[in-house]
Design a protein around this motif. Sequence first.
Motif, short mmCIF file in Angstrom:
data_model
loop_
_atom_site.label_atom_id
_atom_site.label_comp_id
_atom_site.label_asym_id
_atom_site.label_seq_id
_atom_site.Cartn_x
_atom_site.Cartn_y
_atom_site.Cartn_z
N GLU A 177 1.69 13.08 -8.93
CA GLU A 177 1.11 14.38 -8.57
C GLU A 177 2.18 15.38 -8.14
O GLU A 177 1.86 16.41 -7.53
N ASP A 178 3.46 15.07 -8.43
CA ASP A 178 4.58 15.96 -8.09
C ASP A 178 4.74 16.20 -6.59
O ASP A 178 5.28 17.23 -6.18
N ALA A 179 4.28 15.27 -5.77
CA ALA A 179 4.45 15.40 -4.31
C ALA A 179 5.63 14.52 -3.91
O ALA A 179 5.48 13.49 -3.25
N GLN A 180 6.83 14.94 -4.32
CA GLN A 180 8.03 14.12 -4.16
C GLN A 180 8.36 13.83 -2.69
O GLN A 180 8.70 12.71 -2.32
N ALA A 181 8.25 14.84 -1.84
CA ALA A 181 8.61 14.65 -0.42
C ALA A 181 7.70 13.62 0.24
O ALA A 181 8.16 12.76 0.99
N THR A 182 6.41 13.69 -0.07
CA THR A 182 5.45 12.74 0.51
C THR A 182 5.70 11.34 -0.06
O THR A 182 5.61 10.34 0.66
N ALA A 183 6.03 11.27 -1.35
CA ALA A 183 6.37 9.98 -1.97
C ALA A 183 7.59 9.38 -1.29
O ALA A 183 7.61 8.18 -0.95
N ASN A 184 8.62 10.21 -1.07
CA ASN A 184 9.84 9.73 -0.41
C ASN A 184 9.55 9.14 0.96
O ASN A 184 10.10 8.10 1.33
N ALA A 185 8.68 9.80 1.72
CA ALA A 185 8.34 9.30 3.06
C ALA A 185 7.68 7.92 2.96
O ALA A 185 7.99 7.02 3.76
N CYS A 186 6.82 7.74 1.96
CA CYS A 186 6.16 6.42 1.76
C CYS A 186 7.19 5.36 1.38
O CYS A 186 7.16 4.24 1.91
N PHE A 187 8.08 5.69 0.44
CA PHE A 187 9.07 4.72 -0.03
C PHE A 187 10.07 4.36 1.08
O PHE A 187 10.50 3.22 1.19
N LYS A 188 10.40 5.35 1.91
CA LYS A 188 11.33 5.10 3.02
C LYS A 188 10.68 4.13 4.03
O LYS A 188 11.30 3.17 4.48
N SER A 203 0.83 -1.21 0.00
CA SER A 203 0.00 0.00 0.00
C SER A 203 0.86 1.26 0.00
O SER A 203 0.58 2.21 -0.71
N LEU A 204 1.92 1.24 0.80
CA LEU A 204 2.80 2.42 0.87
C LEU A 204 3.49 2.66 -0.48
O LEU A 204 3.65 3.81 -0.91
N GLU A 205 3.89 1.58 -1.14
CA GLU A 205 4.55 1.74 -2.45
C GLU A 205 3.56 2.27 -3.50
O GLU A 205 3.91 3.12 -4.32
N ARG A 206 2.33 1.76 -3.44
CA ARG A 206 1.30 2.25 -4.39
C ARG A 206 1.03 3.73 -4.15
O ARG A 206 0.96 4.53 -5.09
N ALA A 207 0.91 4.10 -2.88
CA ALA A 207 0.68 5.51 -2.54
C ALA A 207 1.84 6.37 -3.03
O ALA A 207 1.64 7.44 -3.62
N GLY A 208 3.06 5.87 -2.84
CA GLY A 208 4.25 6.60 -3.28
C GLY A 208 4.25 6.87 -4.78
O GLY A 208 4.57 7.98 -5.23
N GLU A 209 3.86 5.86 -5.55
CA GLU A 209 3.81 6.02 -7.01
C GLU A 209 2.80 7.10 -7.41
O GLU A 209 3.05 7.92 -8.29
N TRP A 210 1.65 7.11 -6.72
CA TRP A 210 0.63 8.13 -7.03
C TRP A 210 1.09 9.52 -6.63
O TRP A 210 0.83 10.49 -7.32
N TYR A 211 1.81 9.62 -5.50
CA TYR A 211 2.32 10.94 -5.07
C TYR A 211 3.31 11.49 -6.11
O TYR A 211 3.31 12.68 -6.40
N ILE A 212 4.13 10.59 -6.66
CA ILE A 212 5.10 11.03 -7.68
C ILE A 212 4.36 11.59 -8.89
O ILE A 212 4.73 12.64 -9.43
#
Length: 290
Positions: free
Chosen positions: A149-160, A138-147
Amino acid sequence: MPAKSTAQTLLEKADKKANSSSGWFSSSSTKFEEAGDLYQQAANQFKIEKLFREAGDAHAREAECREKSQEANEAAQAWWNAAKAYKRGYPDLAITALSQTITHLTKQGRFRQAADREKEIGQIYLQELNDLQKACESLERAGEWYIQEDAQATANACFKDAADLHADLEQYPQAIARYEQVANASLSSALTKYSVKEYWLRACLCALAMGDTVTSKRNLTKYSSLDTTFSSTREAKFINIITEAIEAGDVETFTGAVFEYDQVMRLDNWKTSILSKIKKNMQTDDIGIL
């Protein structure tokens, strides 16, 4: 016979409205809109009475009425309201309701909100159901969607967070790939560059947990070429010392290095856990040698 609660009375009115036949002068969509409003009122009353399962169920029935009357935004909101009620003790139902919300949001191209809801699913899997694998997905899927939408910092937090979970599951190659992805994304900004050494440290610890000192050393060299200041950091020096100790089978030096590092940098639970695994592997290898 006890008097019916306000919520129960509203719920029965809603059921009656939803199941009624449409009259000559009203369309079925009007019927479902009205039923949806009544279910929503019933749900809110159930919340006042702290009956969260019943509140969630009423919101779910509201959502189905919204779908039948083609109110996509309202349906998405109703499913989310259902999820919020179900979160109070019914995690599986909350996940189902959130998944329904996400279906509506992605159809409407609202990927930022879909990512937020997917991240919520990840948290439920992690905190309520202790299903690390599903939480990770779920976190990886969320991260892909954040990317997207140009929300890189939020994506990074999910991927981490996903990388940490991969490591907990001993899926070390996947963990390393995610840490490196987050580090690469963080290198380009002065605001996030300081955090890169932490991701690289974790990636190297994953390699050492696999017993792969060659990869750990190769990665240290690679990371130092990406950021020339890295080799002089406390993190890089620590990895060098413990890698040499592992290759020499020197448990004492390894333990001393971990103790010293902890005095200065304070090891978090994740690092403590992975370093314990590495030490245990070294001790097992020692027995093998003897």
